[in-house]
Design a protein around this motif. Structure first.
Motif, mmCIF file in Angstrom:
data_model
loop_
_atom_site.group_PDB
_atom_site.id
_atom_site.type_symbol
_atom_site.label_atom_id
_atom_site.label_comp_id
_atom_site.label_asym_id
_atom_site.label_seq_id
_atom_site.Cartn_x
_atom_site.Cartn_y
_atom_site.Cartn_z
ATOM 1 N N CYS A 105 46.404 38.481 36.804
ATOM 2 C CA CYS A 105 45.619 37.459 36.529
ATOM 3 C C CYS A 105 45.745 36.739 35.237
ATOM 4 C CB CYS A 105 44.087 37.816 36.644
ATOM 5 S SG CYS A 105 42.823 36.572 36.110
ATOM 6 N N MET A 113 44.226 42.930 34.107
ATOM 7 C CA MET A 113 43.844 43.060 35.625
ATOM 8 C C MET A 113 45.115 43.538 36.191
ATOM 9 S SD MET A 113 41.024 40.190 36.450
ATOM 10 C CE MET A 113 40.745 40.862 38.133
ATOM 11 N N GLN A 153 38.574 40.138 43.827
ATOM 12 C CA GLN A 153 38.625 40.334 42.407
ATOM 13 C C GLN A 153 37.110 40.547 42.042
ATOM 14 O OE1 GLN A 153 41.091 36.884 41.886
ATOM 15 N NE2 GLN A 153 42.198 37.887 40.138
ATOM 16 N N PRO A 168 36.098 32.450 36.464
ATOM 17 C CA PRO A 168 37.393 32.225 37.330
ATOM 18 C C PRO A 168 38.299 33.284 36.984
ATOM 19 C CG PRO A 168 36.484 30.197 35.793
ATOM 20 C CD PRO A 168 35.872 31.486 35.482
ATOM 21 N N HIS A 169 39.130 33.640 38.216
ATOM 22 C CA HIS A 169 40.262 34.347 38.039
ATOM 23 C C HIS A 169 41.559 33.707 38.609
ATOM 24 C CE1 HIS A 169 38.348 38.193 36.953
ATOM 25 N NE2 HIS A 169 37.525 38.311 37.914
ATOM 26 N N ASN A 170 42.678 34.069 38.121
ATOM 27 C CA ASN A 170 43.910 33.600 38.829
ATOM 28 C C ASN A 170 44.698 34.802 39.385
ATOM 29 O OD1 ASN A 170 46.838 33.812 37.532
ATOM 30 N ND2 ASN A 170 46.627 31.836 38.264
ATOM 31 N N VAL A 211 43.931 34.901 33.468
ATOM 32 C CA VAL A 211 43.036 34.731 32.500
ATOM 33 C C VAL A 211 42.701 36.107 31.767
ATOM 34 C CG1 VAL A 211 40.619 34.001 32.522
ATOM 35 C CG2 VAL A 211 42.189 32.848 34.307
ATOM 36 N N HIS A 212 42.955 37.268 32.638
ATOM 37 C CA HIS A 212 42.625 38.440 32.101
ATOM 38 C C HIS A 212 43.872 39.424 32.363
ATOM 39 C CE1 HIS A 212 38.890 36.934 33.790
ATOM 40 N NE2 HIS A 212 38.468 37.014 32.834
HETATM 41 CU CU LIG Z 1 40.730 37.287 36.157
#
Ligand SMILES: [Cu+2]
Length: 202
Positions: free
Chosen positions: A133, A139, A66, A93-95, A135-136
Motif C-alpha cells: 500500500c 502494510m 485491508q 484510504p488504502h492503495n 499510503v502505508h
Molecule cells: Cu494503506
C-alpha cells in the motif's frame, strides 16, 4: 421410448454431468505440522502440491481485506485464474499495488469500496505477489498463485490439512515469507490420510 432406452438416457446423462477427476470420496487428506524455527509463530506457511495432473479451473473469487492497517489474510494462496476482491474496511484510504511478476497498481480507494484483480498471468506456478500500500509502507500481504487447489495455510501452531487429494505420487512444497525447506515426496492412497511434517529455517 422403451423403459430400457429411458434408463440408458438417464445413465448417460449422469455420466455426462459427473465431475471430471477422481470420484467423490476416493481422495485422502495430506496433513501435518510445520515448525518455523526462530519465529514466534508457525502460521502463514503455504503447504501445496507442486503439480497435479490435469488442468484446474479458477477457484471462486476470494477476498483480501485491508483492515486495522493490515492485509487480511496475510497470506492467500489461490489457483491460477482466480479473482481476488481487494476490500478496504478501514476509515482511511488504502492503495493496492504489487511490484512482482506482471506488476500492477489498482489505485487508492476509501472504506467500503473494492477492486478485483484476476491472477491469470502466472506462467510457471508458484507465482508470489507481494501486496503493498503506497499510503502505508508498513502494510504487507502475499498472494501465492498455484497450479492446483491442493493447498493449505498453517495455523499458529503450524497445523495444516489439505482435504480430498486424489490418489497419486506428489511433491509437497512449502512457501513462507522468511524461511525455507526442501519439498518432500508424498504418496496419497485412496481413503488413507497421509502425514507430512516440515521444519523451516532460514
Ligand atoms: Cu494503506
Amino acid at each position: 421410448m422403451t423403459r430400457h432406452s429411458i434408463l440408458f438416457v438417464v445413465i448417460a446423462a449422469a455420466i455426462l454431468v459427473a465431475p471430471v477427476g477422481p470420484l467423490n470420496g476416493a481422495g485422502a487428506s495430506i496433513a501435518g505440522t510445520v515448525k518455523v524455527t526462530g519465529l514466534a509463530t508457525s502460521a502463514d506457511v503455504v503447504v501445496y502440491v507442486q503439480e497435479a495432473p490435469g488442468t484446474f479451473p479458477p477457484g471462486k473469487p476470494v477476498v483480501m481485506d485491508q483492515k486495522s492497517m493490515q492485509f487480511i489474510p496475510h497470506v492467500l494462496p489461490v489457483v491460477a485464474g482466480t479473482a481476488v476482491k481487494f476490500v478496504n474496511s478501514d476509515p482511511t484510504p488504502h492503495n493496492v499495488f504489487s511490484p512482482d511478476n506482471e506488476k500492477y497498481n489498482l489505485g487508492t480507494w476509501p472504506q467500503g469500496q473494492s477492486k478485483d484483480y484476476t491472477f491469470n498471468k502466472c506462467a510457471k506456478p508458484p507465482c508470489v505477489y507481494t501486496q503493498l500500500c503506497k499510503v502505508h509502507p508498513e502494510m504487507e500481504g502475499y498472494i501465492v498463485v498455484l497450479q492446483n487447489p491442493y493447498f493449505a495455510v498453517t495455523d499458529k501452531a503450524g497445523h495444516y490439512e489439505i482435504a480430498n487429494v486424489p490418489p497419486g505420487n506428489y511433491t509437497l512444497a512449502v512457501w513462507h515469507t522468511r524461511t525455507k525447506a526442501q519439498p518432500k515426496p508424498v504418496t496419497v492412497e485412496a481413503a488413507k490420510p497421509a502425514t507430512v511434517d516440515f521444519v523451516l529455517a532460514r
